[in-house]
Design a protein around this motif. Sequence first.
Motif, mmCIF file in Angstrom:
data_model
loop_
_atom_site.group_PDB
_atom_site.id
_atom_site.type_symbol
_atom_site.label_atom_id
_atom_site.label_comp_id
_atom_site.label_asym_id
_atom_site.label_seq_id
_atom_site.Cartn_x
_atom_site.Cartn_y
_atom_site.Cartn_z
ATOM 1 N N GLU A 51 31.796 47.630 28.936
ATOM 2 C CA GLU A 51 33.104 47.356 28.343
ATOM 3 C C GLU A 51 33.974 46.549 29.295
ATOM 4 O O GLU A 51 34.666 45.607 28.890
ATOM 5 C CB GLU A 51 33.785 48.671 27.979
ATOM 6 N N VAL A 52 33.939 46.921 30.572
ATOM 7 C CA VAL A 52 34.729 46.189 31.567
ATOM 8 C C VAL A 52 34.187 44.770 31.733
ATOM 9 O O VAL A 52 34.951 43.802 31.824
ATOM 10 C CB VAL A 52 34.731 46.932 32.914
ATOM 11 N N ASP A 53 32.858 44.639 31.758
ATOM 12 C CA ASP A 53 32.254 43.305 31.868
ATOM 13 C C ASP A 53 32.686 42.420 30.705
ATOM 14 O O ASP A 53 32.972 41.229 30.877
ATOM 15 C CB ASP A 53 30.724 43.410 31.884
ATOM 16 N N HIS A 54 32.729 43.001 29.517
ATOM 17 C CA HIS A 54 33.145 42.241 28.334
ATOM 18 C C HIS A 54 34.595 41.788 28.472
ATOM 19 O O HIS A 54 34.935 40.637 28.166
ATOM 20 C CB HIS A 54 32.978 43.100 27.077
ATOM 21 N N ALA A 55 35.455 42.682 28.941
ATOM 22 C CA ALA A 55 36.862 42.329 29.126
ATOM 23 C C ALA A 55 37.022 41.262 30.203
ATOM 24 O O ALA A 55 37.823 40.331 30.060
ATOM 25 C CB ALA A 55 37.665 43.579 29.491
ATOM 26 N N LEU A 56 36.257 41.373 31.285
ATOM 27 C CA LEU A 56 36.320 40.369 32.353
ATOM 28 C C LEU A 56 35.883 39.000 31.846
ATOM 29 O O LEU A 56 36.448 37.974 32.231
ATOM 30 C CB LEU A 56 35.440 40.797 33.531
ATOM 31 N N ALA A 57 34.869 38.979 30.989
ATOM 32 C CA ALA A 57 34.403 37.709 30.422
ATOM 33 C C ALA A 57 35.499 37.067 29.581
ATOM 34 O O ALA A 57 35.660 35.841 29.568
ATOM 35 C CB ALA A 57 33.154 37.932 29.580
ATOM 36 N N PHE A 58 36.285 37.898 28.891
ATOM 37 C CA PHE A 58 37.373 37.382 28.066
ATOM 38 C C PHE A 58 38.437 36.716 28.941
ATOM 39 O O PHE A 58 39.032 35.708 28.559
ATOM 40 C CB PHE A 58 37.991 38.526 27.251
ATOM 41 N N TYR A 59 38.672 37.293 30.130
ATOM 42 C CA TYR A 59 39.686 36.748 31.043
ATOM 43 C C TYR A 59 39.070 35.855 32.122
ATOM 44 O O TYR A 59 39.662 35.657 33.179
ATOM 45 C CB TYR A 59 40.448 37.892 31.722
ATOM 46 N N SER A 60 37.883 35.317 31.868
ATOM 47 C CA SER A 60 37.152 34.572 32.901
ATOM 48 C C SER A 60 37.896 33.336 33.387
ATOM 49 O O SER A 60 37.673 32.870 34.508
ATOM 50 C CB SER A 60 35.772 34.166 32.370
ATOM 51 N N SER A 61 38.786 32.781 32.563
ATOM 52 C CA SER A 61 39.526 31.585 32.979
ATOM 53 C C SER A 61 40.640 31.918 33.976
ATOM 54 O O SER A 61 41.234 31.025 34.572
ATOM 55 C CB SER A 61 40.129 30.879 31.759
ATOM 56 N N ASN A 62 40.913 33.209 34.157
ATOM 57 C CA ASN A 62 41.956 33.643 35.090
ATOM 58 C C ASN A 62 41.294 34.149 36.374
ATOM 59 O O ASN A 62 40.679 35.221 36.375
ATOM 60 C CB ASN A 62 42.790 34.755 34.443
ATOM 61 N N PRO A 63 41.392 33.406 37.494
ATOM 62 C CA PRO A 63 40.733 33.821 38.746
ATOM 63 C C PRO A 63 41.177 35.204 39.213
ATOM 64 O O PRO A 63 40.405 35.940 39.824
ATOM 65 C CB PRO A 63 41.150 32.734 39.748
ATOM 66 N N ALA A 65 41.674 37.815 37.493
ATOM 67 C CA ALA A 65 41.023 38.901 36.761
ATOM 68 C C ALA A 65 39.801 39.433 37.494
ATOM 69 O O ALA A 65 39.488 40.628 37.409
ATOM 70 C CB ALA A 65 40.633 38.428 35.363
ATOM 71 N N SER A 66 39.087 38.564 38.226
ATOM 72 C CA SER A 66 37.861 38.988 38.897
ATOM 73 C C SER A 66 38.123 39.636 40.256
ATOM 74 O O SER A 66 37.195 40.153 40.885
ATOM 75 C CB SER A 66 36.916 37.792 39.072
ATOM 76 N N SER A 67 39.377 39.619 40.712
ATOM 77 C CA SER A 67 39.702 40.302 41.963
ATOM 78 C C SER A 67 39.717 41.806 41.720
ATOM 79 O O SER A 67 39.759 42.274 40.578
ATOM 80 C CB SER A 67 41.063 39.836 42.481
ATOM 81 N N GLN A 68 39.700 42.582 42.807
ATOM 82 C CA GLN A 68 39.693 44.036 42.642
ATOM 83 C C GLN A 68 40.957 44.515 41.946
ATOM 84 O O GLN A 68 40.917 45.399 41.084
ATOM 85 C CB GLN A 68 39.554 44.716 44.011
ATOM 86 N N GLU A 69 42.085 43.899 42.307
ATOM 87 C CA GLU A 69 43.345 44.289 41.662
ATOM 88 C C GLU A 69 43.313 43.939 40.175
ATOM 89 O O GLU A 69 43.777 44.712 39.330
ATOM 90 C CB GLU A 69 44.523 43.583 42.338
ATOM 91 N N GLY A 70 42.739 42.766 39.879
ATOM 92 C CA GLY A 70 42.635 42.363 38.479
ATOM 93 C C GLY A 70 41.752 43.309 37.687
ATOM 94 O O GLY A 70 42.069 43.679 36.545
ATOM 95 N N LYS A 71 40.630 43.715 38.298
ATOM 96 C CA LYS A 71 39.735 44.666 37.627
ATOM 97 C C LYS A 71 40.444 45.996 37.383
ATOM 98 O O LYS A 71 40.295 46.617 36.324
ATOM 99 C CB LYS A 71 38.480 44.885 38.465
ATOM 100 N N ASN A 72 41.223 46.441 38.389
ATOM 101 C CA ASN A 72 41.955 47.702 38.235
ATOM 102 C C ASN A 72 42.969 47.609 37.094
ATOM 103 O O ASN A 72 43.152 48.563 36.327
ATOM 104 C CB ASN A 72 42.663 48.067 39.538
#
Length: 314
Positions: A51-63, A65-72
């Motif tokens: 589920e988190v991977d799917h959400a990260l893929a949706f926000y992939s254009s935002n650098p 989002a892939s940071s630890q803070e973004g993931k949190n």
Amino acid sequence: MNIQPILLGALVLMLAACSKPEPVAEYPYQQGDAALKPVATVSGDVITRAEVDHALAFYSSNPFASSQEGKNNILNEMVEDQVFYKKAIENGFDKSPEFVINQRKLLAHEYKKYLQQKVGQASVITDYDIGRFYQDNIGQYTKPGMYRIAIYFRRANQEKPQYTLKQIADSVQYLESGLGFGKYALTSNHLKTNNRGGKLPWLTAESNVAGIPKTVIQTGESLEIGNVSDVIKTDAGHYLVRLMEKRDSQVTPLDAVKPVIREALLKKKKETQMQTYLQQAKDAYDIVIYEDNLTSTDASDKSHSFGPPGFPVK
């Protein structure tokens, strides 16, 4: 030994086997073990890594989002959504028509998309299929023969013309065919072409030109290049036609259209297989329509949403 009863029994078994509907091909959803690992739970309800991977893929254009803070932040949003989801269930919102429709549509859409992918992978179009379609539909890949004519028109009531139609026909024989009626067209009463040698655009046997009788168009096709027709009499006046150029019909080679045909056949095959799958699936379920209840439905019920079903998007 009497073999007739044995043969009869075998025939009955064969007919029974043939009468059974073909089983519906199933394509179950699959995930790897890593995708099912929990990243959070809300009173036992698991939020998985998938589920988190799917959400990260949706926000992939935002650098970010892939940071630890973004993931949190993404995970915290999912946790909050899960909390509201559980409260909504506790308060009966899963019975809301809008929720039921949205849930049904979303799951059906996801499965159809997944099924189309699987059907596409299993669909094969051979060179024989392509060649057979090409031959059966050769007309689609044949450019019709074309020709170009020039016309000269004289109204029926015109008095004292500068040249007779015979003089014009005889004179233009000395002009190159591509010039049409040349300078003689300036005296033509067809105003749209008299300043360009009487030339019409490229035509086919099926072409129609506004204001010009079909017989005039067809006469031009039957001429030899450079020749002028006999006088063609109509109610409006008299025409001369001259054939300037001619092109034979051309067949597009199979190799040039093979990718297009393959794609079209593949699309049709997938659509057919999807329809077959849907029909088999419908046949496998007991579907009942309650006509009386359907008739009594009321679109003006103010308790329901006026808008189409949709999901909130931030």
